[in-house]
Design a protein around this motif. Sequence first.
Motif, PDB file in Angstrom:
ATOM      1  N   LEU A 135       0.828  -1.208   0.000  1.00  0.00           N
ATOM      2  CA  LEU A 135       0.000   0.000   0.000  1.00  0.00           C
ATOM      3  C   LEU A 135       0.864   1.262   0.000  1.00  0.00           C
ATOM      4  N   LEU A 136       1.906   1.277   0.832  1.00  0.00           N
ATOM      5  CA  LEU A 136       2.761   2.457   0.919  1.00  0.00           C
ATOM      6  C   LEU A 136       3.488   2.714  -0.392  1.00  0.00           C
ATOM      7  N   VAL A 137       3.990   1.648  -1.027  1.00  0.00           N
ATOM      8  CA  VAL A 137       4.710   1.807  -2.284  1.00  0.00           C
ATOM      9  C   VAL A 137       3.780   2.345  -3.367  1.00  0.00           C
ATOM     10  N   LYS A 138       2.531   1.886  -3.385  1.00  0.00           N
ATOM     11  CA  LYS A 138       1.615   2.272  -4.457  1.00  0.00           C
ATOM     12  C   LYS A 138       0.917   3.610  -4.218  1.00  0.00           C
ATOM     13  N   PHE A 139       0.827   4.040  -2.961  1.00  0.00           N
ATOM     14  CA  PHE A 139       0.078   5.263  -2.678  1.00  0.00           C
ATOM     15  C   PHE A 139       0.952   6.486  -2.406  1.00  0.00           C
ATOM     16  N   LEU A 170      -5.678  -3.570  10.271  1.00  0.00           N
ATOM     17  CA  LEU A 170      -5.543  -3.186   8.864  1.00  0.00           C
ATOM     18  C   LEU A 170      -6.520  -2.083   8.480  1.00  0.00           C
ATOM     19  N   ARG A 171      -7.768  -2.160   8.979  1.00  0.00           N
ATOM     20  CA  ARG A 171      -8.735  -1.107   8.645  1.00  0.00           C
ATOM     21  C   ARG A 171      -8.253   0.251   9.142  1.00  0.00           C
ATOM     22  N   LYS A 172      -7.701   0.283  10.343  1.00  0.00           N
ATOM     23  CA  LYS A 172      -7.223   1.555  10.895  1.00  0.00           C
ATOM     24  C   LYS A 172      -6.069   2.104  10.064  1.00  0.00           C
ATOM     25  N   LEU A 178      -5.216   6.689   3.629  1.00  0.00           N
ATOM     26  CA  LEU A 178      -6.036   7.518   2.743  1.00  0.00           C
ATOM     27  C   LEU A 178      -6.188   8.932   3.294  1.00  0.00           C
ATOM     28  N   SER A 179      -6.295   9.042   4.600  1.00  0.00           N
ATOM     29  CA  SER A 179      -6.434  10.358   5.218  1.00  0.00           C
ATOM     30  C   SER A 179      -5.162  11.181   5.059  1.00  0.00           C
ATOM     31  N   GLU A 180      -4.007  10.584   5.350  1.00  0.00           N
ATOM     32  CA  GLU A 180      -2.731  11.292   5.251  1.00  0.00           C
ATOM     33  C   GLU A 180      -2.374  11.608   3.799  1.00  0.00           C
ATOM     34  N   SER A 181      -2.907  10.818   2.876  1.00  0.00           N
ATOM     35  CA  SER A 181      -2.655  11.078   1.457  1.00  0.00           C
ATOM     36  C   SER A 181      -3.641  12.094   0.883  1.00  0.00           C
ATOM     37  N   LEU A 252     -12.768   1.997  -1.751  1.00  0.00           N
ATOM     38  CA  LEU A 252     -11.983   3.221  -1.871  1.00  0.00           C
ATOM     39  C   LEU A 252     -10.570   2.943  -2.374  1.00  0.00           C
ATOM     40  N   LEU A 253      -9.947   1.877  -1.880  1.00  0.00           N
ATOM     41  CA  LEU A 253      -8.595   1.548  -2.337  1.00  0.00           C
ATOM     42  C   LEU A 253      -8.608   1.191  -3.825  1.00  0.00           C
ATOM     43  N   ALA A 254      -9.591   0.402  -4.236  1.00  0.00           N
ATOM     44  CA  ALA A 254      -9.681   0.009  -5.647  1.00  0.00           C
ATOM     45  C   ALA A 254      -9.904   1.228  -6.533  1.00  0.00           C
ATOM     46  N   HIS A 255     -10.728   2.160  -6.066  1.00  0.00           N
ATOM     47  CA  HIS A 255     -10.989   3.374  -6.847  1.00  0.00           C
ATOM     48  C   HIS A 255      -9.705   4.167  -7.067  1.00  0.00           C
ATOM     49  N   HIS A 256      -8.944   4.384  -5.994  1.00  0.00           N
ATOM     50  CA  HIS A 256      -7.756   5.213  -6.099  1.00  0.00           C
ATOM     51  C   HIS A 256      -6.587   4.486  -6.763  1.00  0.00           C
ATOM     52  N   LEU A 257      -6.654   3.157  -6.803  1.00  0.00           N
ATOM     53  CA  LEU A 257      -5.633   2.391  -7.531  1.00  0.00           C
ATOM     54  C   LEU A 257      -6.013   2.203  -8.999  1.00  0.00           C
ATOM     55  N   HIS A 258      -7.194   2.710  -9.377  1.00  0.00           N
ATOM     56  CA  HIS A 258      -7.662   2.642 -10.769  1.00  0.00           C
ATOM     57  C   HIS A 258      -7.693   1.204 -11.285  1.00  0.00           C
ATOM     58  N   GLY A 259      -8.124   0.292 -10.407  1.00  0.00           N
ATOM     59  CA  GLY A 259      -8.284  -1.095 -10.818  1.00  0.00           C
ATOM     60  C   GLY A 259      -7.030  -1.945 -10.750  1.00  0.00           C
ATOM     61  N   ILE A 260      -5.886  -1.350 -10.410  1.00  0.00           N
ATOM     62  CA  ILE A 260      -4.658  -2.142 -10.281  1.00  0.00           C
ATOM     63  C   ILE A 260      -4.778  -3.058  -9.061  1.00  0.00           C
ATOM     64  N   PRO A 261      -4.628  -4.361  -9.236  1.00  0.00           N
ATOM     65  CA  PRO A 261      -4.827  -5.276  -8.104  1.00  0.00           C
ATOM     66  C   PRO A 261      -3.682  -5.209  -7.102  1.00  0.00           C
ATOM     67  N   LEU A 262      -4.002  -5.523  -5.855  1.00  0.00           N
ATOM     68  CA  LEU A 262      -2.989  -5.643  -4.812  1.00  0.00           C
ATOM     69  C   LEU A 262      -2.588  -7.105  -4.702  1.00  0.00           C
ATOM     70  N   ASN A 263      -1.333  -7.404  -4.935  1.00  0.00           N
ATOM     71  CA  ASN A 263      -0.875  -8.791  -4.940  1.00  0.00           C
ATOM     72  C   ASN A 263      -1.063  -9.466  -3.588  1.00  0.00           C
ATOM     73  N   THR A 264      -0.722  -8.764  -2.521  1.00  0.00           N
ATOM     74  CA  THR A 264      -0.815  -9.368  -1.186  1.00  0.00           C
ATOM     75  C   THR A 264      -2.265  -9.624  -0.782  1.00  0.00           C
ATOM     76  N   ARG A 265      -3.183  -8.782  -1.220  1.00  0.00           N
ATOM     77  CA  ARG A 265      -4.589  -9.015  -0.886  1.00  0.00           C
ATOM     78  C   ARG A 265      -5.078 -10.302  -1.540  1.00  0.00           C
ATOM     79  N   GLN A 266      -4.679 -10.540  -2.791  1.00  0.00           N
ATOM     80  CA  GLN A 266      -5.091 -11.763  -3.471  1.00  0.00           C
ATOM     81  C   GLN A 266      -4.527 -12.999  -2.765  1.00  0.00           C
ATOM     82  N   ILE A 267      -3.284 -12.886  -2.288  1.00  0.00           N
ATOM     83  CA  ILE A 267      -2.695 -14.002  -1.549  1.00  0.00           C
ATOM     84  C   ILE A 267      -3.469 -14.264  -0.269  1.00  0.00           C
ATOM     85  N   LEU A 268      -3.860 -13.205   0.435  1.00  0.00           N
ATOM     86  CA  LEU A 268      -4.664 -13.363   1.642  1.00  0.00           C
ATOM     87  C   LEU A 268      -5.984 -14.048   1.350  1.00  0.00           C
TER      88      LEU A 268
END
Length: 274
Positions: A135-139, A170-172, A178-181, A252-268
């Motif tokens: 998340l940090l690398v992508k945002f 994780l939610r926090k 998103l808030s700090e960004s 919200l994460l998907a919207h701001h990533l413009h559909g780019i998937p998160l690899n670690t989320r898929q693994i989870l």
Amino acid sequence: MDSAASLDVRTPPESAEVECEAAVPVRQAKLLKRVVAKGVRIASQPGFVLHSYPYKETSLIIEVFSRDYGRVALVAKGAKRPHSQLRNVLQTFQPLSMGWSGKSDIRTLISAEWVGGMLPLEKSGLLCGFYLNELLVKFLVRDEPHPVLFDHYVSTLNQLAHHEPAPIVLRKFEQALLSESGLIADLSYCTVAKTKVIAEKHYVIDPETGARPARIIDKIPHILGQTLLDMQAGEYQDAITQSQSKMLMRYLLAHHLHGIPLNTRQILIDLQKL
């Protein structure tokens, strides 16, 4: 996410930062500070390795999250050599004291020391840690300081290491990111009524404008006002809040990533199915 500023900062004098603070808007001052910082030698900076990949035969490029300079890309020369002192130091989730120098987008690492004081992540906590790093690398935009988010990152790693409930942790963190960004505002404020949201009513979070009353035609997640109030207060004990906050953050994460998937989320997700 990074905005341009109309400043001539190609050769800033030593006093440029002080003059800038008094003469131009805060956003321009931050930009000048970032440009000035690129040309100086940084020492004893708290930081974490987010990601690394090979560079030439013996070196690494590392993405670092530092407290005062944000996300920084560094080349660790010789870090892949068998007897390099950096080889065992540049590990993820380990607090480091780092130094670097250079003027280019990828600067040169000159020192890295393990600080200690944190428990290692294990099992599912380790995968959650990689999710935070992705998340940090992508945002995060490079060279933009986020000291509040850095402290939140340290706290989140500690919570995961102490086996606190990962969904809540994780939610926090997602909300703080998103808030700090600057991508979400106060979730408890209705932008249409200009008042606090009402616990019993349903709302949607427009990624551009914030919370507004939900309509039947809205295809985005409908969220109870109580969930939004709980999230803003950092309270996640309620089961409905946990479920709806997860749905909202995914959207919200998907919207701001413009559909780019998160690899670690898929693994989870795959691990949960197993």
